[in-house]
Design a protein around this motif. Structure first.
Motif, PDB file in Angstrom:
ATOM      1  N   PRO A 300     -21.442  29.484 -18.635  1.00  0.00           N
ATOM      2  CA  PRO A 300     -21.843  28.272 -19.374  1.00  0.00           C
ATOM      3  C   PRO A 300     -21.937  27.014 -18.532  1.00  0.00           C
ATOM      4  O   PRO A 300     -22.508  26.020 -18.985  1.00  0.00           O
ATOM      5  N   HIS A 301     -21.400  27.022 -17.309  1.00  0.00           N
ATOM      6  CA  HIS A 301     -21.470  25.817 -16.474  1.00  0.00           C
ATOM      7  C   HIS A 301     -22.655  25.845 -15.510  1.00  0.00           C
ATOM      8  O   HIS A 301     -22.704  25.063 -14.556  1.00  0.00           O
ATOM      9  N   LEU A 302     -23.584  26.755 -15.763  1.00  0.00           N
ATOM     10  CA  LEU A 302     -24.832  26.809 -15.012  1.00  0.00           C
ATOM     11  C   LEU A 302     -25.975  26.382 -15.929  1.00  0.00           C
ATOM     12  O   LEU A 302     -26.263  27.055 -16.914  1.00  0.00           O
ATOM     13  N   ARG A 303     -26.619  25.296 -15.613  1.00  0.00           N
ATOM     14  CA  ARG A 303     -27.809  24.901 -16.374  1.00  0.00           C
ATOM     15  C   ARG A 303     -29.051  25.593 -15.840  1.00  0.00           C
ATOM     16  O   ARG A 303     -30.070  25.655 -16.517  1.00  0.00           O
ATOM     17  N   SER A 304     -28.979  26.083 -14.594  1.00  0.00           N
ATOM     18  CA  SER A 304     -30.115  26.740 -13.960  1.00  0.00           C
ATOM     19  C   SER A 304     -29.607  27.934 -13.169  1.00  0.00           C
ATOM     20  O   SER A 304     -28.632  27.814 -12.419  1.00  0.00           O
ATOM     21  N   VAL A 305     -30.267  29.090 -13.333  1.00  0.00           N
ATOM     22  CA  VAL A 305     -29.831  30.287 -12.616  1.00  0.00           C
ATOM     23  C   VAL A 305     -31.013  31.205 -12.361  1.00  0.00           C
ATOM     24  O   VAL A 305     -31.909  31.343 -13.197  1.00  0.00           O
ATOM     25  N   GLY A 306     -31.047  31.793 -11.156  1.00  0.00           N
ATOM     26  CA  GLY A 306     -32.042  32.803 -10.832  1.00  0.00           C
ATOM     27  C   GLY A 306     -31.444  34.179 -11.071  1.00  0.00           C
ATOM     28  O   GLY A 306     -30.291  34.428 -10.713  1.00  0.00           O
ATOM     29  N   ILE A 307     -32.219  35.065 -11.674  1.00  0.00           N
ATOM     30  CA  ILE A 307     -31.719  36.393 -12.027  1.00  0.00           C
ATOM     31  C   ILE A 307     -32.702  37.443 -11.512  1.00  0.00           C
ATOM     32  O   ILE A 307     -33.907  37.343 -11.751  1.00  0.00           O
ATOM     33  N   ASP A 308     -32.168  38.436 -10.820  1.00  0.00           N
ATOM     34  CA  ASP A 308     -32.982  39.554 -10.353  1.00  0.00           C
ATOM     35  C   ASP A 308     -32.737  40.747 -11.275  1.00  0.00           C
ATOM     36  O   ASP A 308     -31.589  41.126 -11.499  1.00  0.00           O
ATOM     37  N   ILE A 309     -33.835  41.332 -11.782  1.00  0.00           N
ATOM     38  CA  ILE A 309     -33.738  42.423 -12.754  1.00  0.00           C
ATOM     39  C   ILE A 309     -34.522  43.627 -12.272  1.00  0.00           C
ATOM     40  O   ILE A 309     -35.670  43.504 -11.837  1.00  0.00           O
ATOM     41  N   LEU A 310     -33.904  44.763 -12.327  1.00  0.00           N
ATOM     42  CA  LEU A 310     -34.562  46.031 -12.005  1.00  0.00           C
ATOM     43  C   LEU A 310     -35.083  46.660 -13.294  1.00  0.00           C
ATOM     44  O   LEU A 310     -34.396  46.641 -14.322  1.00  0.00           O
ATOM     45  N   LEU A 311     -36.295  47.199 -13.245  1.00  0.00           N
ATOM     46  CA  LEU A 311     -36.826  48.013 -14.334  1.00  0.00           C
ATOM     47  C   LEU A 311     -36.873  49.457 -13.844  1.00  0.00           C
ATOM     48  O   LEU A 311     -37.535  49.747 -12.847  1.00  0.00           O
ATOM     49  N   GLU A 312     -36.150  50.331 -14.527  1.00  0.00           N
ATOM     50  CA  GLU A 312     -36.131  51.720 -14.102  1.00  0.00           C
ATOM     51  C   GLU A 312     -37.513  52.354 -14.260  1.00  0.00           C
ATOM     52  O   GLU A 312     -38.241  52.071 -15.212  1.00  0.00           O
ATOM     53  N   LYS A 313     -37.839  53.208 -13.309  1.00  0.00           N
ATOM     54  CA  LYS A 313     -39.130  53.889 -13.320  1.00  0.00           C
ATOM     55  C   LYS A 313     -39.297  54.684 -14.613  1.00  0.00           C
ATOM     56  O   LYS A 313     -38.364  55.325 -15.082  1.00  0.00           O
ATOM     57  N   ASP A 314     -40.484  54.632 -15.188  1.00  0.00           N
ATOM     58  CA  ASP A 314     -40.887  55.362 -16.397  1.00  0.00           C
ATOM     59  C   ASP A 314     -40.312  54.752 -17.673  1.00  0.00           C
ATOM     60  O   ASP A 314     -41.049  54.426 -18.595  1.00  0.00           O
ATOM     61  N   SER A 315     -38.984  54.555 -17.751  1.00  0.00           N
ATOM     62  CA  SER A 315     -38.380  54.069 -19.004  1.00  0.00           C
ATOM     63  C   SER A 315     -38.459  52.550 -19.137  1.00  0.00           C
ATOM     64  O   SER A 315     -38.361  52.014 -20.235  1.00  0.00           O
ATOM     65  N   PHE A 316     -38.621  51.820 -18.009  1.00  0.00           N
ATOM     66  CA  PHE A 316     -38.592  50.356 -17.976  1.00  0.00           C
ATOM     67  C   PHE A 316     -37.255  49.786 -18.454  1.00  0.00           C
ATOM     68  O   PHE A 316     -37.182  48.625 -18.858  1.00  0.00           O
ATOM     69  N   LYS A 317     -36.207  50.586 -18.433  1.00  0.00           N
ATOM     70  CA  LYS A 317     -34.899  50.077 -18.827  1.00  0.00           C
ATOM     71  C   LYS A 317     -34.477  49.006 -17.834  1.00  0.00           C
ATOM     72  O   LYS A 317     -34.430  49.240 -16.632  1.00  0.00           O
ATOM     73  N   PRO A 318     -34.121  47.795 -18.327  1.00  0.00           N
ATOM     74  CA  PRO A 318     -33.760  46.713 -17.399  1.00  0.00           C
ATOM     75  C   PRO A 318     -32.278  46.746 -17.036  1.00  0.00           C
ATOM     76  O   PRO A 318     -31.419  47.078 -17.858  1.00  0.00           O
ATOM     77  N   ARG A 319     -31.991  46.386 -15.801  1.00  0.00           N
ATOM     78  CA  ARG A 319     -30.625  46.236 -15.327  1.00  0.00           C
ATOM     79  C   ARG A 319     -30.560  44.982 -14.452  1.00  0.00           C
ATOM     80  O   ARG A 319     -31.444  44.774 -13.618  1.00  0.00           O
ATOM     81  N   ILE A 320     -29.532  44.181 -14.651  1.00  0.00           N
ATOM     82  CA  ILE A 320     -29.351  43.011 -13.793  1.00  0.00           C
ATOM     83  C   ILE A 320     -28.898  43.479 -12.407  1.00  0.00           C
ATOM     84  O   ILE A 320     -27.911  44.205 -12.277  1.00  0.00           O
ATOM     85  N   ILE A 321     -29.635  43.070 -11.392  1.00  0.00           N
ATOM     86  CA  ILE A 321     -29.256  43.384 -10.014  1.00  0.00           C
ATOM     87  C   ILE A 321     -28.220  42.375  -9.533  1.00  0.00           C
ATOM     88  O   ILE A 321     -27.136  42.740  -9.074  1.00  0.00           O
ATOM     89  N   GLU A 322     -28.553  41.103  -9.641  1.00  0.00           N
ATOM     90  CA  GLU A 322     -27.619  40.047  -9.280  1.00  0.00           C
ATOM     91  C   GLU A 322     -28.130  38.718  -9.819  1.00  0.00           C
ATOM     92  O   GLU A 322     -29.267  38.607 -10.274  1.00  0.00           O
ATOM     93  N   MET A 323     -27.240  37.715  -9.761  1.00  0.00           N
ATOM     94  CA  MET A 323     -27.577  36.376 -10.217  1.00  0.00           C
ATOM     95  C   MET A 323     -27.303  35.379  -9.095  1.00  0.00           C
ATOM     96  O   MET A 323     -26.404  35.578  -8.282  1.00  0.00           O
ATOM     97  N   ASN A 324     -28.089  34.313  -9.076  1.00  0.00           N
ATOM     98  CA  ASN A 324     -28.011  33.332  -7.999  1.00  0.00           C
ATOM     99  C   ASN A 324     -27.990  31.931  -8.599  1.00  0.00           C
ATOM    100  O   ASN A 324     -28.953  31.514  -9.252  1.00  0.00           O
ATOM    101  N   ALA A 325     -26.892  31.223  -8.394  1.00  0.00           N
ATOM    102  CA  ALA A 325     -26.752  29.880  -8.960  1.00  0.00           C
ATOM    103  C   ALA A 325     -27.689  28.871  -8.306  1.00  0.00           C
ATOM    104  O   ALA A 325     -27.823  27.749  -8.796  1.00  0.00           O
ATOM    105  N   GLN A 326     -28.320  29.266  -7.199  1.00  0.00           N
ATOM    106  CA  GLN A 326     -29.276  28.386  -6.526  1.00  0.00           C
ATOM    107  C   GLN A 326     -30.570  29.147  -6.256  1.00  0.00           C
ATOM    108  O   GLN A 326     -31.185  29.024  -5.200  1.00  0.00           O
ATOM    109  N   GLY A 327     -30.980  29.918  -7.263  1.00  0.00           N
ATOM    110  CA  GLY A 327     -32.169  30.750  -7.151  1.00  0.00           C
ATOM    111  C   GLY A 327     -33.394  30.133  -7.788  1.00  0.00           C
ATOM    112  O   GLY A 327     -34.204  30.824  -8.407  1.00  0.00           O
ATOM    113  N   ASP A 328     -33.553  28.808  -7.629  1.00  0.00           N
ATOM    114  CA  ASP A 328     -34.626  28.096  -8.322  1.00  0.00           C
ATOM    115  C   ASP A 328     -35.847  27.830  -7.449  1.00  0.00           C
ATOM    116  O   ASP A 328     -36.836  27.255  -7.916  1.00  0.00           O
ATOM    117  N   LEU A 329     -35.802  28.217  -6.178  1.00  0.00           N
ATOM    118  CA  LEU A 329     -36.950  27.975  -5.294  1.00  0.00           C
ATOM    119  C   LEU A 329     -37.918  29.150  -5.385  1.00  0.00           C
ATOM    120  O   LEU A 329     -37.676  30.219  -4.831  1.00  0.00           O
TER     121      LEU A 329
END
Length: 353
Positions: A300-329
């Motif tokens: 809740p103390h992040l107003r801006s965050v970059g998130i990397d998401i994997l989509l599994e092959k065929d099913s497109f099931k999403p999984r969070i890979i990682e998050m970056n508090a300075q991932g806005d560039l």
């Protein structure tokens, strides 16, 4: 006096394009260099401040220095938050300091293991960690340890990421065919002249165990999180994942990162693609948005965050890979609408005025 502050490094794209966005939104901004922030804090008298923190610019390519650089940054962030709290306590009713992302929240996301644990506790689907007990118990990580984990858990391929790394520094993909004794390591790390451990910022492939094992020992010696290597969704012969930017609970941007290799970071000569071009089913887009919003809400103390998401092959099931508090560039944004930074400028302007 009210003041909008960007704390960062001069002449970087982050600084240049945020200043440009602030000017477009009619927001005066004071720039403070990380090298001089302590002198600035002693002389600043603004009663209301809103601070956007950008990461310091590191020029070192030594992976051996990676943890020390990260620890120094964490120390600076902790000192900044302590100063802000002291200022507000001393001048109750007179001085207020806010952050786009608080220093403590940035520190939390700088540790990939802590970030992932929070997501798992919130029942957010993530790329599964293997061998995580080693870090918790202080067990030494090395090639023998990794091969034993993979053997016991019947895992053929993993991703290895330094806990405090960024920009693919030290990130590696490792495949081991136990029956054949064959290995493949994809990494930007290199043992130069057999001794100097550096980040080449270019993906390399090693298959000779006499090269792979020493490199694994060096990489794992940094202190790493090890994850299952999932088959990613594909587009025209490229595998890809998604980078999303969430600001104030809204998904402002989503971008496909396409690669012929296992690591998709765009600075490794990989390809960015507007998510609309991927022609994903609408249900997948909505699932991505919902997942990103839930993940951001865990911090809740992040107003801006970059998130990397994997989509599994065929099913497109999403999984969070990682998050970056300075991932806005996002280059695809700053060179076009610059929407992400303009939104940040509006957030700051609304708070100050």
């Amino acid at each position: 006096m009210k003041q909008a502050v960007i704390l960062g490094s001069p002449d970087t794209k982050r600084t240049i394009y945020f200043k440009q966005a602030a000017e477009q939104e009619g927001l005066p901004v004071v720039f403070v260099d990380w090298k001089n922030w302590r002198a600035w804090q002693q002389n600043n008298s603004a009663e209301q401040m809103f601070i956007k923190i950008d990461p310091p610019y590191w020029t070192s390519c030594s992976l051996e220095a990676l943890n020390q650089l990260a620890d120094d940054y964490i120390e600076q962030l902790a000192a900044l938050e302590l100063w802000a709290n002291e200022q507000m306590q001393e001048g109750i009713g007179k001085r207020t300091i806010a952050f786009l992302n608080t220093p403590s929240a940035i520190i939390t996301l700088l540790d990939k293991q802590i970030c992932k644990q929070k997501l798992v506790q919130a029942k957010i689907p993530v790329t599964e960690t293997v061998g995580g007990e080693a870090l918790l118990c202080g067990e030494q990580q090395n090639a023998d340890w990794l091969l034993d984990i993979m053997r016991r858990q019947h895992i053929a391929q993993v991703f290895i990421k330094p806990l405090k790394g960024s920009g693919a520094a030290g990130v590696s993909a490792f495949r081991w065919q136990q029956a054949k004794g064959q290995m493949a390591l994809y990494t930007c790390a290199l043992l130069q002249n057999g001794t100097e451990f550096i980040n080449t910022k270019r993906l390399r492939h090693f298959s000779d165990p006499s090269e792979v094992i020493p490199l694994l020992n060096q990489i794992l010696g940094l202190g790493c999180i090890v994850e299952r290597w999932y088959a990613k969704a594909q587009y025209q012969g490229f595998s890809y994942d998604i980078r999303a930017v969430v600001q104030e609970g809204t998904v402002d941007f989503m971008l496909g990162r396409l690669s012929k290799g296992p690591i998709t970071n765009l600075h490794l000569n990989n390809h960015a693609l507007d998510i609309a071009e991927l022609a994903l089913p609408e249900r997948v887009i909505e699932e991505l948005r919902t997942l990103c919003q839930k993940s951001a809400a865990c911090f809740p103390h992040l107003r801006s965050v970059g998130i990397d998401i994997l989509l599994e092959k065929d099913s497109f099931k999403p999984r969070i890979i990682e998050m970056n508090a300075q991932g806005d560039l996002i280059y695809n944004d700053i060179y076009h609408e610059n929407y992400i930074y303009r939104h940040q400028a509006r957030i700051i302007k609304d708070w100050l005025y």
